[in-house]
Write a protein that holds these residues in place. Sequence first.
Motif: not given
Length: 839
Positions: A420-426, A428-434, A458-460
């Motif tokens: 879950x932490x890795x997904x949240x981090x991912x 967040x990174x995707x949101x920053x990339x966007x 982001x949403x699998x």
Amino acid sequence: MTTKRFSETALRALIESFGNPMYVAKGGRVWAANEAYLEMLGLGRAQVEGRLFLDFVRPEDRARLEARYRKREEGVLKETGPQRYLLPRAGGGSLEVATYVQEVELEESGRAMLINLLVLGERPAELVVAERLVETSAELVAARSEAAVRRVALAGLTGAGFSAHFLVRDGERFVIRDGDGALPPEDMALGLRALAEGRPTFGHLPELDSSHVYLPLGTTLSEVLWVSGEGLSASYGSVLALFAKVVGAALTDARLLAEVERGRLELGAVAELARFVAQPEPPSPEDFLSRLSTLLSADAALLYAPESPEGELVLTAQVGLDGQLSAVLAAPLGRMSPALVTARGAVLSSEAEERALMEATAGRLGCGAAVRLAHGGHPRGLLQVLRAPGRSFDGGDLRLLVPLSELMMTLLDQRRLRSESARQLADTRLLLDLARTTTATLEVASILDVASDFLVKLLDVSNCFILLHDEQAGVLRGAAASATHRDFFRGVVIPVDEPVGIAARVARERRPIAVPDLSKVAELAHRELVRRFEEKAVLALPLTSREELIGVVLLDDTRHPRTFPPAFIELAEATCGQIALAIANARLYESLWASYAELAAARAEMVKRERLAALGELSAIVAHEVRNPLGVIFNAVASLRRMLKAEGDAGMLLDILAEESDRLNRMVGDLLDYTRPREPMLHLEEVPRVLQESVDSARAQQGGSGRITFSVDADPELPRVPMDRRLIRQALVNVLINAMQSMPQGGPIQVRARREPHAGKDVLRVDVTDLGCGIPTELVHRVFEPFFTTKAQGTGLGLAVVKRIIEEHHGELSVESAPGRGTTFSLRLPLTQLTTSLP
């Protein structure tokens, strides 16, 4: 005192003269023995003389007597008193003897020991047995395991002259535990009575001429010690009963020690697995199961967990199974099922379950144990270990499996939290990339492509489709999609007023719509796009900015039906809001940039017109001032030709004067053509006809050189094109003359016309290709500049005029050239324009 020396004959005669047992020892061996000693041992002379004298004493006395003998040989033992010890007899029993030792000198081989034995009497067999069993009892203290206790006890009884076995009760009969020796007697009822009464029970075996006794061990009601031997009678009862109790106590101590040791090992194993689980990078469930199976000596370890909170348990991790067994054990078997394990916490397989397991696995597995996995009192899964048939698990294994299951639950929680932490981090990174992407580019197409890929990650979800709203046409147009369907989806058009479609409903209602299972919605299940993409579930969301509909986003899952929880929809809406804002900003920028571009174009056109007007005014003055003298020159040359006979140098000079005057006149004409303001008169013209006229005109102007060949290839499907035929023909003639001048040695010139898409619309493309000398790469960008030429006789206005004509037709002119290989000029004209009049 001087020691008397003896010969062998004399010494043998001496010891034979005595009636009590005597022998001579030399080097630790019996050198000579009298008949009394041989008779006492019950052995012949050949069996005694030459052997170690310690072979004829009890094993437990050998070390002591050997040490005394060595000291006496070394001269450090001066003791002269008798020593007592027990001497075993060949027929059984033992004699207590006293020994007197005296040194003698042999003539041939030096010193020896003369041992005189005084028989004190034969000891009672019961006492000898008691002493032997007491010694064995002392040895039992040092035994640390049940196997060691049994081994020492049986060895002690064997040393006392008995045969013995440990028997284990199996219903109404007994079986040998150790598996050695003779079969137990048939009168098992005596053993059962010994267990029931708690005292020794004697029996007799006539065929073996021996008696036997069942000895209860006192600490268990399922095991007895069976002892048999000749002469065994009730007189041995108390000694054997006491020894059996000692053995029972030793077994109890060994079991306690084994349990303590097992507890220590289990604690160490749990601690080791706890350290293994507590690594910074949590291990995989398979790694944990591998260590678990090694610890429990299991042939396979299985983890069952539900795919959803309310789902059935399925096999999620395993070790020790091949593909076939994994399929067989995909769900828990028998009593080791979730319901029973949940009720009892942990279970061992029963005989019926073991038979079922053997049948299911073709005899490869036959015993099992299972324990539930729980979190906060709620069942979360099942942990199961299996062994091959005949290797059952016991309570100790089950006791160890419980804390290990808690470690497994801890590991699963750690991996879940880490995931879950890795997904949240991912996320967040995707949101920053966007955010970076949408701020780094203001092109709507780039934003949409990045956004579609971003939403899938982001949403699998399986696919993402973005449609943009065309308000004027009242439709949604496919603008972007995940990489797999991107090209196809750009051609999708969905009317906003479509009554059934999800995208149209979202556009009208401007709210998210989720369909967890499309197969249950008949009007949607058979739609073309649903079938094409094999969609199982879909979520549609509006793209809005400042109450304005920008488009619709479709998210689907092609793997299985799927419920979209509120948190999921909220995240999707927030992301779509950011995408809509980025699109609105990009459109605003595009609109602003278009305004700037239009302003710049208008300004450039105004400057161009002003320059052309100034140049035209200047050209008119120059033309007037130049053409007046030119007229005089032309008249003078004509008069001179009539008055003089133009021959030799005079004729050549007149020709040069006429030619240069004509070139100057053409230059003035080109300059006037370039600067003269004009508006094309557009009419729908036949393209092949215009091309052929241009070729004929160019051939005529260049004198119709036969070394140059022309080919005209016009697509027969070409429509009539709006153009000013005179101007376009002038432009083509200029290009064709350039091509002819580039090939002084002759060659082919190809004129080709076809229809092609360009800048989002269909245009007419005309290519003029020659195989001449080409244009140097560094000069290609200057060929359309006014007054630029590389020819000695050129004006530098021909291609500038061509460019102006094409631009006045709202077309484009381009050139491709390779030095030494030829040049291609491409003219592009719109297929649709407002014409001046219809033909």
